[in-house]
Design a protein around this motif. Structure first.
Motif: not given
Length: 453
Positions: A392-403
């Motif tokens: 689930m974490i791996n497919t978060l929108p880029e705005v969250l995934r890039s943190t």
């Protein structure tokens, strides 16, 4: 009940299952998959058909084997609290958060939005979605109408419209699918990517949620004994899902062949509109608008009815119509956020829920083997949940995934979780949990038998 009458009723339920499962997402995602996979469309189709065809059928079989009436009863051996949480999350995903709003935004995006100027897009969506969900509420308010409306009226109209596009495409294909270009991710992992793309249809979750609607409809047709209800569920599911599988293959092929005339589109809706326009011109635009609207109405009726039935059963003080109204109202609000936003936020949730749903379905089918022992359910589910959270974490929108925090978590998962890069890290964990659970169950049975002796 004679065989002819029984078969006729089985086909009616099969048509109901078909109509409830096959919605707008089932039209656009196969076409998009065909464009992504190109000449590797057959391998991608195989994966897609397993996750969007075989798994929903297995879900119906699990419900029939366990004599469950829906998600809650099927998940209850894991624990009542887990069953309630899983039911709420599944219905929220299929209901007002993602799938139900999508049934309004897809036909609007494909059939209505191209006809309106840019400054009228938001107002147009507001008006269209209000009318759309008003109609859905009216049609679904009386539960008894759903079998007749979906099984006898809307499905035949939908199939006639879709058959016309297929007939024209197969008579005069745009090119050979075997020569179509493919994207990099489908060069070597077409099967696994096709499997994951099938998550977007939400068919497995929908089959679990629709269980109560299917069982209610079967009983209303005169099937009373549990055995007859179970057999009819399986037979109807096989007929309905086989029809869906045939359409999926045709749509994926259409997407692959369309690359000879069109570029890779951002979504399958755009591609389907281009294909329809190619063969039918302006008439094709009207056809695809009617097609998507009809299929969305059939699906959303099943979604909102299942939502209201399940929640009314869990919380009987609140009426069926109240839950129906709440779902339609929330879906209307979220639909106006737009299709792209809905899709981008639904993917992480599906990556979490699908592994849990798959493991639950398999546990239900195998339940006679271990006599529905809660230990097997709990260990398998617990070990499935861990990697599912990472997926689930791996497919978060880029705005969250890039943190930085998320990147650190993903780095850990890539290092220690097998098949994480494929999106299948849950598989080994789930199998391990099932094996451990079965060992514990049979050891307990052996010890119990030894004590008795």
């Amino acid at each position: 009940m004679n065989k002819t009458n029984s078969f006729r009723k089985t086909i009616i339920i099969a048509s109901l299952i078909f109509g409830m499962l096959f919605g707008a997402g089932n039209l656009i995602f196969p076409v998009h998959l065909g464009q992504l996979a190109g000449k590797n469309w057959l391998a991608a189709s195989s994966g897609f058909l397993i996750s969007s065809g075989l798994l929903p059928l297995m879900a119906l079989i699990a419900i029939s084997i366990t004599h469950s009436h829906g998600i809650f009863e099927l998940a209850k051996p894991i624990g009542k609290k887990y069953a309630l949480i899983f039911l709420v999350l599944t219905h929220a995903t299929l209901g007002p958060l993602f799938a139900t709003p999508r049934t309004a935004t897809v036909p609007y995006t494909i059939g209505i939005a191209p006809l309106l100027p840019g400054n009228m897009q938001k107002v147009g969506l507001l008006i269209f979605s209000a009318i759309f969900f008003g109609i859905v509420f009216f049609l679904s308010a009386t539960e008894a109408k759903i079998t007749d409306l979906i099984g006898k009226i809307l499905n035949p109209v939908f199939l006639l419209l879709l058959f016309l596009i297929f007939f024209l495409a197969f008579s005069n294909p745009m090119g050979a699918a075997k020569d179509a270009a493919f994207t990099a991710s489908y060069a070597h992992n077409a099967f696994t990517n096709g499997f994951l793309e099938g998550y977007n249809t939400m068919d497995c979750l929908a089959a679990l949620a629709f269980g109560i609607t299917v069982i209610t409809s079967i009983c209303s047709l005169g099937f009373k004994r549990e055995k007859d209800v179970a057999i009819t569920t399986v037979k109807s599911g096989m007929f309905g899902i086989f029809a869906i599988a045939i359409i999926y293959v045709c749509l994926i092929w259409l997407g692959a062949t369309s690359l000879h005339d069109f570029k890779l589109s951002s979504n399958g809706g755009t591609a389907l509109a281009q294909i329809s326009h190619h063969y039918l011109g302006t008439a094709g635009d009207a056809l695809i608008a009617a097609l998507t609207t009809i299929t969305c109405i059939t699906t959303v009726m099943g979604l909102v009815v299942a939502f209201a039935q399940d929640f009314h059963k869990r919380f009987p003080k609140i009426s069926y119509k109240t839950f129906l109204a709440i779902n339609c109202l929330l879906s209307f609000i979220i639909a106006n956020m737009g299709l792209d936003t809905i899709i981008s936020w639904s993917t992480p949730v599906l990556m979490l829920l699908y592994p849990l749903a798959i493991s639950l379905v398999i546990l239900g089918i195998l339940s006679p083997l271990y006599k529905n022992d809660p230990v097997v359910y709990k260990i398998t589910t617990a070990l499935t949940l861990i990697p599912a959270l990472f997926d689930m974490i791996n497919t978060l929108p880029e705005v969250l995934r890039s943190t930085p925090l998320i990147q650190a978590i993903l780095s850990y998962a890539e290092r220690y979780l097998p098949m994480f890069h494929l999106g299948f890290s849950w598989l080994t964990f789930s199998l391990a949990g099932l094996i451990i659970g079965l060992i514990i169950h049979f050891v307990k049975q052996f010890n119990y038998s030894a004590v008795e002796d």
